[in-house]
Design a protein around this motif. Structure first.
Motif: not given
Length: 455
Positions: A315-332
């Motif tokens: 899962i690649y997320t550029p720093p400028s696009d990081i959304n902490s909650c969205k990132h967690t949902v994608e991880l799950r």
């Protein structure tokens, strides 16, 4: 009374299972926050499921103009009933509007209704008369026997001062914070007629597909009472140094200066697990998938082959696009899809782009680590080390106390030669090597060498 789905990804989850029917919910927020889209999207999803839905639009536009604007969204349904009320008339004569609205509802008998927006209704009236009108509207809504949304343009502090907050069962507040790197949108439940809703602030996105809500981590502190086994980190001699390997479900923080091979340690951990029946997730904020594959191949790790077998996901997320909650949902989502048992976060300094306060970042990472344990994952986190000097005991990482294992990587000048050194500073529940350890990174991976000196 029953619970019904809103039809919006993530919304039911933060509401605790949907909305009670009948009920009235105020969707408040500042201009441009997405209040209208949230309400209309829910109505359109209800239409798709066979419900009748009515959109009351207080505007200067015609019905055709309103429909044309909504047609830009993929969720829009032609079967949505729309009634337009002129905003000037509603400001001057809200009671006539209320009578007409009652007749429309009686005729259509809709299951869901959106009144957008209640803010201009009776705008020119004294406050006492506006309050009386809101009470009249509330009485009328009570007879509609429907799920009703009211939108309002309000600052958060003004919500509680409004009489509307007294007559609704639920209050949802949307906000938009325009930052240097774009807008950060958030949603929170201020009031709800059930106790199962998720407190706190959640994030959301708006696109041509509508709104997608990303609930914040709500990681319970589960008690893993069964005896945890040891697992292999995939690095030669590390089991010996750690007196048996890492504990299952543990969290390891690899901290180090630039060029010490932090990512190499993480790749060994993930690849070895995947080769031995433990699928893994790599969440990268710095290196994209192509770079990670090339880097892994240079140290003898067949990352791409394991990806093709669906044993590893990147899962690649550029720093400028990081959304902490969205990132967690994608991880799950990815963890569940491949049945992952290991996860690597590289590099957690990426969260610095999201959280302005170190305390907020620390809280998020603490919740992430608990989330991983609850999902049955062993985790490894990569972090830079901001400590200066050659003191191998110093690791200036604000979240270092959160991890079960802390491994510090540093460059050291030994006999006029720059050497890579590793020290295990802590390992909960286990003895570990106390010496400073030398290591090299070659085309065959990480090669742990001899003890250099006592620390």
């Amino acid at each position: 009374m029953e619970n019904r789905s809103t039809g919006i990804p993530g919304f039911d989850e933060i509401l605790g299972g949907g909305l009670t029917a009948p009920s009235t919910t105020l969707i408040a927020g500042n201009p441009g926050s997405g209040r209208t889209i949230l309400g209309i999207q829910s109505l359109c999803e209800a239409v798709k499921n066979g419900e009748k839905a009515l959109y009351i639009c207080i505007t200067t536009k015609s019905e055709n103009g309103v429909r044309e604007g909504l047609s830009n969204y993929s969720f829009y349904e032609e079967g949505l009933d729309i009634r337009v009320f002129n905003i000037s008339s509603v400001e001057r004569d809200p009671l006539t509007m209320l009578v007409e609205l009652g007749n429309v509802v009686a005729s259509l008998k809709p299951d869901r209704i959106l009144v957008d927006s209640v803010t201009p209704i009776g705008f020119g009236f004294p406050e006492a008369e506006r309050r009386r009108f809101i009470y009249s509207l509330s009485s009328a809504i009570g007879e509609w026997n429907a799920i009703v949304y009211l939108t309002g343009t309000m600052a958060e502090a003004d919500v509680w001062r409004s009489v509307i907050s007294d007559v609704v069962e639920g209050i949802v507040y949307l906000s938009q914070n325009i930052q240097r790197r774009g807008s950060r949108r958030s949603i929170k439940i201020m009031k709800m007629n059930n106790s199962d809703y998720m407190e706190g602030e959640h994030t959301f996105d708006i696109s041509s597909e509508g709104i997608a809500i990303y609930p914040r981590i709500n990681a319970l502190n589960l008690d893993h009472t069964s005896e945890l086994k040891r697992i292999d980190a995939g690095i030669t001699k590390f089991n010996e140094l750690s007196r048996g390997g890492l504990f299952e479900l543990s969290s390891t923080l690899i901290a180090g200066n630039t060029g010490t091979g932090k990512t190499s340690f993480g790749l060994h951990f993930i690849v070895y697990g995947a080769m031995n029946g433990e699928p893994g997730i790599i969440s990268s904020f710095e290196d994209n998938p192509t770079e990670l594959r090339r880097y892994a191949a240079s140290i003898g790790l067949e990352l791409e082959e394991l990806e093709q077998k669906n044993l590893i996901r990147i899962i690649y997320t550029p720093p400028s696009d990081i959304n902490s909650c969205k990132h967690t949902v994608e991880l799950r989502k990815n963890i569940e899809e491949i049945g992952a048992k290991r996860v690597l976060l590289d590099d957690i300094s990426g969260f610095d782009y999201v959280f302005e306060e170190p305390v907020a970042k620390r809280e998020h990472i603490a919740n992430l680590l608990r989330f991983f344990k609850n999902m049955g994952l062993t985790s490894m986190l990569i972090s830079g080390n901001r400590a200066a000097g050659n003191n191998v005991l110093v690791a200036e990482i604000p979240v270092s106390s959160l991890a079960d294992v802390l491994i510090l990587l540093k460059h050291a000048e030994i006999d006029k030669e720059i050497r890579k050194t590793m020290s295990i500073l802590k390992m909960h529940g286990s003895d570990h090597e106390k010496h400073l350890i030398g290591y090299d990174i070659t085309s065959e991976g990480i090669q742990i060498g001899e003890f250099l000196k006592d620390i």
